[in-house]
Design a protein around this motif. Structure first.
Motif, mmCIF file in Angstrom:
data_model
loop_
_atom_site.group_PDB
_atom_site.id
_atom_site.type_symbol
_atom_site.label_atom_id
_atom_site.label_comp_id
_atom_site.label_asym_id
_atom_site.label_seq_id
_atom_site.Cartn_x
_atom_site.Cartn_y
_atom_site.Cartn_z
ATOM 1 N N SER A 165 0.855 -1.175 0.000
ATOM 2 C CA SER A 165 0.000 0.000 0.000
ATOM 3 C C SER A 165 0.891 1.225 0.000
ATOM 4 O O SER A 165 1.967 1.226 0.605
ATOM 5 C CB SER A 165 -0.898 0.007 1.243
ATOM 6 N N ILE A 166 0.458 2.246 -0.656
ATOM 7 C CA ILE A 166 1.211 3.493 -0.655
ATOM 8 C C ILE A 166 0.474 4.471 0.243
ATOM 9 O O ILE A 166 -0.687 4.800 0.004
ATOM 10 C CB ILE A 166 1.350 4.064 -2.080
ATOM 11 N N LEU A 167 1.139 4.882 1.301
ATOM 12 C CA LEU A 167 0.557 5.836 2.238
ATOM 13 C C LEU A 167 1.225 7.185 2.050
ATOM 14 O O LEU A 167 2.450 7.281 2.009
ATOM 15 C CB LEU A 167 0.741 5.366 3.681
ATOM 16 N N GLY A 168 0.423 8.205 1.984
ATOM 17 C CA GLY A 168 0.948 9.549 1.883
ATOM 18 C C GLY A 168 1.040 10.198 3.251
ATOM 19 O O GLY A 168 0.650 9.614 4.270
ATOM 20 N N VAL A 169 1.539 11.417 3.276
ATOM 21 C CA VAL A 169 1.696 12.156 4.526
ATOM 22 C C VAL A 169 0.368 12.275 5.265
ATOM 23 O O VAL A 169 0.290 12.045 6.475
ATOM 24 C CB VAL A 169 2.304 13.554 4.252
ATOM 25 N N GLN A 170 -0.701 12.616 4.549
ATOM 26 C CA GLN A 170 -2.010 12.769 5.194
ATOM 27 C C GLN A 170 -2.501 11.453 5.787
ATOM 28 O O GLN A 170 -3.125 11.441 6.848
ATOM 29 C CB GLN A 170 -3.037 13.330 4.200
ATOM 30 N N ASP A 171 -2.235 10.335 5.102
ATOM 31 C CA ASP A 171 -2.627 9.024 5.615
ATOM 32 C C ASP A 171 -1.891 8.710 6.917
ATOM 33 O O ASP A 171 -2.490 8.240 7.888
ATOM 34 C CB ASP A 171 -2.328 7.927 4.589
ATOM 35 N N ILE A 172 -0.597 8.963 6.925
ATOM 36 C CA ILE A 172 0.216 8.718 8.123
ATOM 37 C C ILE A 172 -0.234 9.630 9.258
ATOM 38 O O ILE A 172 -0.356 9.194 10.407
ATOM 39 C CB ILE A 172 1.713 8.911 7.826
ATOM 40 N N GLU A 173 -0.487 10.915 8.957
ATOM 41 C CA GLU A 173 -0.975 11.861 9.975
ATOM 42 C C GLU A 173 -2.270 11.353 10.601
ATOM 43 O O GLU A 173 -2.437 11.389 11.822
ATOM 44 C CB GLU A 173 -1.214 13.240 9.362
#
Length: 103
Positions: free
Chosen positions: A6-14
């Motif tokens: 899965s590719i997680l972006g900054v907003q997903d991690i936040e």
């Protein structure tokens, strides 16, 4: 996870960090009231901000952690007085062996 990607972006991690912090805050046992002995993560000269709220007798201290972001602490006037005393007491004026002040 489980062979999937899965590719997680900054907003997903936040969002994940926020959700996990909220879940942990509701769990038992609660986090200790005192810091752990030994070493633990420490921010060097963190960004901070102080706000005064109209209907609160105290101040809101916000501190920025580079990984966790901003966290605000509403400190009543009595805690502010204790914090001021703790921060303004020079280490060499404290009794031998006592270098920590807690509220």
């Amino acid at each position: 996870m489980a062979g999937e990607s899965s590719i997680l972006g900054v907003q997903d991690i936040e969002a994940m960090i926020e959700q996990l912090a909220n879940i942990r805050a509701a769990m038992q046992p609660a986090r200790p009231l005192t810091p752990p002995s030994g070493t633990y993560p420490m921010e060097l000269d963190p960004c901070w901000r102080v706000d005064r709220l109209r209907d609160f007798d105290g101040a809101v201290l916000s501190l920025r952690h580079v990984g966790k972001g901003w966290t605000a602490f509403a400190l009543p006037a009595s805690s502010l007085a204790s914090l001021f005393e703790a921060l303004s007491t020079l280490p060499h004026t404290m009794p031998h062996g006592e270098r920590t002040l807690l509220n």
